[in-house]
Design an enzyme around this catalytic site. Sequence first.
Site, PDB file in Angstrom:
ATOM      1  N   GLU A 131      -8.320   0.783  22.208  1.00 31.42           N
ATOM      2  CA  GLU A 131      -8.267  -0.116  21.059  1.00 31.42           C
ATOM      3  C   GLU A 131      -7.908  -1.518  21.550  1.00 31.42           C
ATOM      4  O   GLU A 131      -6.831  -1.729  22.112  1.00 31.42           O
ATOM      5  CB  GLU A 131      -7.238   0.385  20.048  1.00 31.42           C
ATOM      6  N   CYS A 188      -6.667  -2.069  12.916  1.00 25.67           N
ATOM      7  CA  CYS A 188      -7.116  -0.731  13.299  1.00 25.67           C
ATOM      8  C   CYS A 188      -8.549  -0.483  12.869  1.00 25.67           C
ATOM      9  O   CYS A 188      -9.225   0.393  13.404  1.00 25.67           O
ATOM     10  CB  CYS A 188      -6.185   0.323  12.719  1.00 25.67           C
ATOM     11  N   GLY A 216       0.684   2.533  12.243  1.00 30.13           N
ATOM     12  CA  GLY A 216       0.954   2.006  13.574  1.00 30.13           C
ATOM     13  C   GLY A 216       0.165   2.769  14.619  1.00 30.13           C
ATOM     14  O   GLY A 216      -0.852   3.401  14.327  1.00 30.13           O
ATOM     15  N   GLU A 232      -1.236   6.677   9.302  1.00 32.65           N
ATOM     16  CA  GLU A 232      -2.426   5.838   9.488  1.00 32.65           C
ATOM     17  C   GLU A 232      -2.286   5.233  10.871  1.00 32.65           C
ATOM     18  O   GLU A 232      -1.511   4.304  11.079  1.00 32.65           O
ATOM     19  CB  GLU A 232      -2.482   4.768   8.395  1.00 32.65           C
ATOM     20  N   ARG A 260       0.831  -1.213   0.000  1.00 41.49           N
ATOM     21  CA  ARG A 260       0.000   0.000   0.000  1.00 41.49           C
ATOM     22  C   ARG A 260       0.859   1.254   0.000  1.00 41.49           C
ATOM     23  O   ARG A 260       0.416   2.316  -0.459  1.00 41.49           O
ATOM     24  CB  ARG A 260      -0.942  -0.020   1.210  1.00 41.49           C
ATOM     25  N   SER A 294     -11.988  -1.779   3.567  1.00 39.22           N
ATOM     26  CA  SER A 294     -10.689  -1.699   2.895  1.00 39.22           C
ATOM     27  C   SER A 294     -10.792  -2.154   1.441  1.00 39.22           C
ATOM     28  O   SER A 294     -11.294  -3.244   1.157  1.00 39.22           O
ATOM     29  CB  SER A 294      -9.667  -2.575   3.628  1.00 39.22           C
ATOM     30  N   LYS A 312      11.196   0.179   6.705  1.00 36.67           N
ATOM     31  CA  LYS A 312      11.490  -0.495   7.972  1.00 36.67           C
ATOM     32  C   LYS A 312      10.257  -1.283   8.388  1.00 36.67           C
ATOM     33  O   LYS A 312       9.258  -0.715   8.813  1.00 36.67           O
ATOM     34  CB  LYS A 312      11.857   0.510   9.070  1.00 36.67           C
TER      35      LYS A 312
END
Length: 489
Positions: free
Chosen positions: A391, A294, A238, A260, A169, A451, A184
């Site tokens: 979360e 998420c 993250g 995001e 993405r 998504s 990374k």
Amino acid sequence: MTADREAQVVDQVPKQLFIGGEWRDAASGATFKVEDPSTGAVLCEVADAGVDDAFAALTAADAAQPTWAAHPPRERGEILRRAYELLMARQDELGLLMTLEMGKPLAEAKGEIAYAAEFFRWFAEEAVRIEGGYSVSPDGRSRFLVMRRPVGPAMLITPWNFPMAMGTRKIGPAVAAGCTMVLKPAQQTPLSALALAAVLKEAGLPDGVLSVIPTSDAGGVTEPLLTDGRIRKVSFTGSTAVGRTLLKQSADQVLRTSMELGGNAPFLVFDDADLDAAVEGAMLAKMRNIGEACTAANRIYVQAGVAEEFARRLGERMSALRMGRGTEEGVQVGPLIDARAREKVQGLVDDAVGRGARVLVGGGPGDGAGYFYRPTVLADVPQESRLAHTEIFGPVAPVISFESESEAVAAANDTEYGLVSYLFTRDLGRAFRVSEALETGMVGLNQGIVSNPAAPFGGVKHSGLGREGGRVGIDEFLETKYVGIAGID
């Protein structure tokens, strides 16, 4: 699935750093272990990048940027198309690799490979559609020429929960736009990223355009790059806490940023909804990736008249799920990523139960080795519980009842996050009213998954900045340049 087959798939993935088109050991010679979360066993060790390795990757990206920016857009797109085809051809082995290092069931992992590949196909088509503009100035004496240019070298930081899709993405639009990259990956799941680098090299991506630097010292490796001055863009997926830190580190160099970040998705079920469809949607929204997403439904608000029936049906569906190692046939629920994740989920459940919530199914860890947690449904969850504000990142569905539409919207928006929300109703007017009122970047209306590579993905408030995917996804890697042309009249 045999142990020999699993070992074969792991063995064929490079374990070194990928820098400037070459596989190399870390400068220090250091490595770190990659664990199978379903057993706790060590799968392998990979090279552990340090600051010297990170700067080598940045130097390669910086050196390759001018040539790559001038690379014909059609050829950039064809590289992505070839990479798409390679990913699809290797769906089985790459899916197994992901299951081994991340834990999700094999069928779901293979589905992620297909989802990941779609970003390459989508942006292969967008590479040749980077447009500018030409217009006449209002006074008629000059002309405006507008062009789009690549931002420059980009730092890409990806999470462990979707280790292949979050890579494609970000890499897809960067390649299409003409940006070089340093990627990374998460420490828990470096193998998918290394396999992806090998695929792109085979697809013809020029040396230096992409480097991949797994590391056990994320902060120590990324901060020097962000403050160096040669990186011009950072794209991160993250937690919100880490995102805030990266934004601060990016400020001195005024970097373009895409963030995001975390979510706390509300899932609203009104009493006029198709209850079967709502339960099915809740299963998708809650249990995709074992709840470690998420976008996962974090707070399930159900109108009082149907709350008990909804919770009963959801409990039946959740209790029927088969839990186990993702490589086993028929398994639908794998392990959480590590022991800390399981401890967090258990703490949230204990807090809710201590405040009066009822456990309908689950409520505790699974048996045996690995970081398993039983699919759980809680009823009568109080709004003041930690579950309603944290979360979860696990297979726990808290059901909270509400009376009115305004009450549901207020509760849904009562959070610092704003990534996605879900809404089930058959009332068209309510569908529009509530969709407009929900403070999220995305809304799933009568569906449990939002998504899609062809749609813009991203949130508002503390859930992030920018969008990935869709027609706007490539914009995050492009600058707008204006040329004023005088002397026309």
